[in-house]
Design a protein around this motif. Sequence first.
Motif, mmCIF file in Angstrom:
data_model
loop_
_atom_site.group_PDB
_atom_site.id
_atom_site.type_symbol
_atom_site.label_atom_id
_atom_site.label_comp_id
_atom_site.label_asym_id
_atom_site.label_seq_id
_atom_site.Cartn_x
_atom_site.Cartn_y
_atom_site.Cartn_z
ATOM 1 N N GLN A 251 22.235 37.035 0.285
ATOM 2 C CA GLN A 251 20.777 36.873 0.242
ATOM 3 C C GLN A 251 20.116 38.236 0.035
ATOM 4 O OE1 GLN A 251 18.215 35.944 3.734
ATOM 5 N NE2 GLN A 251 17.884 33.959 2.756
ATOM 6 N N ASN B 167 7.991 39.465 1.109
ATOM 7 C CA ASN B 167 7.755 38.888 2.421
ATOM 8 C C ASN B 167 6.416 39.397 2.972
ATOM 9 O OD1 ASN B 167 10.271 37.746 2.084
ATOM 10 N ND2 ASN B 167 11.315 39.221 3.422
ATOM 11 N N THR C 134 14.030 30.657 5.091
ATOM 12 C CA THR C 134 12.904 30.998 4.215
ATOM 13 C C THR C 134 11.765 30.002 4.425
ATOM 14 O OG1 THR C 134 13.915 29.726 2.417
ATOM 15 C CG2 THR C 134 14.370 32.084 2.481
ATOM 16 N N LEU D 23 12.715 31.927 10.918
ATOM 17 C CA LEU D 23 12.484 33.093 10.087
ATOM 18 C C LEU D 23 12.777 34.377 10.863
ATOM 19 C CD1 LEU D 23 9.070 32.143 8.389
ATOM 20 C CD2 LEU D 23 11.391 31.465 7.752
ATOM 21 N N VAL E 15 8.732 34.398 4.551
ATOM 22 C CA VAL E 15 9.980 35.018 4.089
ATOM 23 C C VAL E 15 10.413 34.300 2.818
ATOM 24 C CG1 VAL E 15 12.408 35.477 4.625
ATOM 25 C CG2 VAL E 15 10.667 35.693 6.420
ATOM 26 N N TYR E 16 10.584 35.063 1.735
ATOM 27 C CA TYR E 16 10.914 34.488 0.438
ATOM 28 C C TYR E 16 12.243 35.023 -0.116
ATOM 29 C CZ TYR E 16 5.974 33.206 0.630
ATOM 30 O OH TYR E 16 4.749 32.696 1.022
ATOM 31 N N ASN E 17 13.141 35.408 0.751
ATOM 32 C CA ASN E 17 14.449 35.907 0.279
ATOM 33 C C ASN E 17 15.141 34.855 -0.579
ATOM 34 O OD1 ASN E 17 13.863 38.053 1.966
ATOM 35 N ND2 ASN E 17 15.171 37.305 3.628
ATOM 36 N N THR E 18 15.987 35.300 -1.478
ATOM 37 C CA THR E 18 16.673 34.378 -2.396
ATOM 38 C C THR E 18 18.190 34.545 -2.286
ATOM 39 O OG1 THR E 18 16.554 35.993 -4.212
ATOM 40 C CG2 THR E 18 14.765 34.394 -4.030
#
Length: 782
Positions: A187, A195, A223, A341, A393-396
Amino acid sequence: MMDSVTGLMSGVAGGGAQANEGVEEGGGVRRRVPPVELKLVPLEEGSEVTLNSDMMILHRQMDRRKAAVYLTLSGLLIFTTAFLLGYVAFRGMCRLCGNEGDLIPLSDAAGAQHSPEGGVMYMAELREMLKKYLKEERIENTLRRVSRASHPPGSSEGNAVAREILQNLQNLRMDHTWTDSHYATLQFPSRTKPNMLWFVDSEGAELEEIPLDSEGYCAYSATGTATGGVVYVNYGRREDFEQLRVLGVALNGSIAVARVGGGVSFAEKVWLAQEAGLVGVLIYPDPADVPQDPRRLGLHSNAVISEHVHLGSGDPFTPGFPSFNHTQFPSTQSSGLPIILAQPISANVASKLLSQLSGTACPRGWQGRLPYVQCVLGPGFRGPGERRVKMAVYNTMKPVLLNNIFASIEGKIEPDHYIIIGAQRDSWGPGAVKSGVGTALLMELARTFSNMLENGFYPRRSLLFVSWDGGDFGNVGATEWLEGYLTMLHLKAVAYFSLDQAILGDDVLSVYSSPLLADLIEGAIKQVEHPKHTGQSILSLVQRQGGWRNIVKPLYLNSGAYSFTAFGGVPAMQLHFTEDARSYPFVNTQLDSVGRLQELLQGRLGSVGRAVAELVGLMVLKLSHDQILPLDVTCYSNTVQQLSSKLSQHTAQLQSRGLSPLWVFSARGDYSRAAKNLQEAIKNSDIQDERLTRLYNTRIMRVEYYFLSQYVSVVETPFRHVFNGRGDHTLSALADHVSLLRSAPHLFNEARFRRQLALFTWTLQGAANALSGDVWNIDNPL
């Protein structure tokens, strides 16, 4: 007298009876030799010397001269031959003679190693050879090359470092070099949506954005968005949450603000917050724990510390089995992945949040050193209107090819038994301490052992040098390799030494180890000079602190060695040098550079690195050299004895519930007897018998594996070790549960305790049976 002389001369000149015989010349023609006539002149009267005596003396002198010449030539020939043989033999034995011709003096004549070429090397020779070939400047040079820039897994910088490591290992005298690759899901921060953090009103409308560091994140966070009041939870330890419950602080639906440190990892903080009903966790470095004065080697107040939050190790989407092509496996995920999160924040952001909290005052000892903060717990804010905090939180997730790099030196007698030395290679940042130190030590040890091999070192067992990928995400590369070889590793791996983060200072040595390896450290620290105190061994300083056993501690979750023992059943060790008065604050930040580490060590980086490499090298030498593996199989008896004592204190309460601890007592006794019997059998055996030695070593190697519980799922409970693992099956969980009989009897669960007691006892009894050897040696009285 004349008659005798005449007879003598006629015999000499005429050749006796054959004087007139022909002499055969070439071609078969015989030639007659004419007779010789001799006329003798009589001696005068009064002559003192006779002809007979003169002739005899002359003849003897000539014989003596010839004999002297022959003796001289023979003596020279013998001397030359002996000299050449001695030179060849001595040169074969003198493996410590360097290019300059210097000979290192030896002192120990115990523990001979027989090489295939017939030479004998002793442990003292090997120790001196190790010291001779370790080079401080090489450690520093490798560290600087590896830590030039950020090199996370899958990046061009990370791949360049990997190629350099592989090339350097291939240039050494290794028997094998190879790579082991896995596709793992990692990730990363989103490139398009950073974020975020806001103050919002009661309706959720955004009132104020709170800026965050775009490079800081917690890998494997859930996320999305979460909104709630803010609760200060100190370090986020179990006891901290219990104290909050006692104080009546509303936790459910709130967002926790936790300090870095306290002996718990980010993953443990998030897991405990999730159990307590919180919806998010913000983690910051408090000046009380992490120095924050850049003028004095500290963080600046806007810096963040990043760390993964997966409560486990390896790829969380292939728990319990190696990560290859995900499309070929059913969709699953680790039970240690959080569902709330998590995000790191700076001290400045934490101060902004905590300075506005209202509610109950903090318990004693919870006050940090944030400016303008009067320590209260929340969850509300002071001022008009109802305010809350919203976090996003926009982690990919991204599949990344990980490359573990291996090199090996084959053992000459037990090549299928390995001593493994490894270090993390990747880093989210320069990573001087996080990955650079370990990689530099790994490469120097590999080079040193390779040089020793060229100079007569023949290890009994094989040595594996491994550069792991994906370490920043929870030792992913190492764990995936363990998962791939789990079914046979206990038959192969003798021990594992992690070099990760070995240099955090130069004052205090701490050793995190499986109990089986603990005794090795005493012998090593006797031999190594303290890097800060010239002329004094590390042991001499450790003894002032209460003895060497005080520096040995249990393995911890985020350790590079933890998964080898808790998951793989392999004895493992990791050690650190730290500062006595202050910590190195830059680990897991973008500021973890060689320059700052050198500044902290006041230029002693090379000497500290050499000390660590020598410590590990000496322990590896002993494990690869000794005929019987020097592992303490009795160590776990003492640990179980402590549990037995605790259970004895609650005997009456357990019996009132129809429970009995006798099972555990019996299993402990069986294990203790089996361990002592094995030691006694080894003591009374001929260890020169290779077949017998191998049988004993096989039993010793499997001890750690015996304590992996066979009664829990490796997918649901990957850390199955009953002493070092995590879960309801462990000794610590059992001890915590039984303590409720006094502290909180209403929380004691009899059915759960019965299951815990059974799982632990069966595992312990199984270990005792296996250690006993053959089935007819197992003593289970009726």
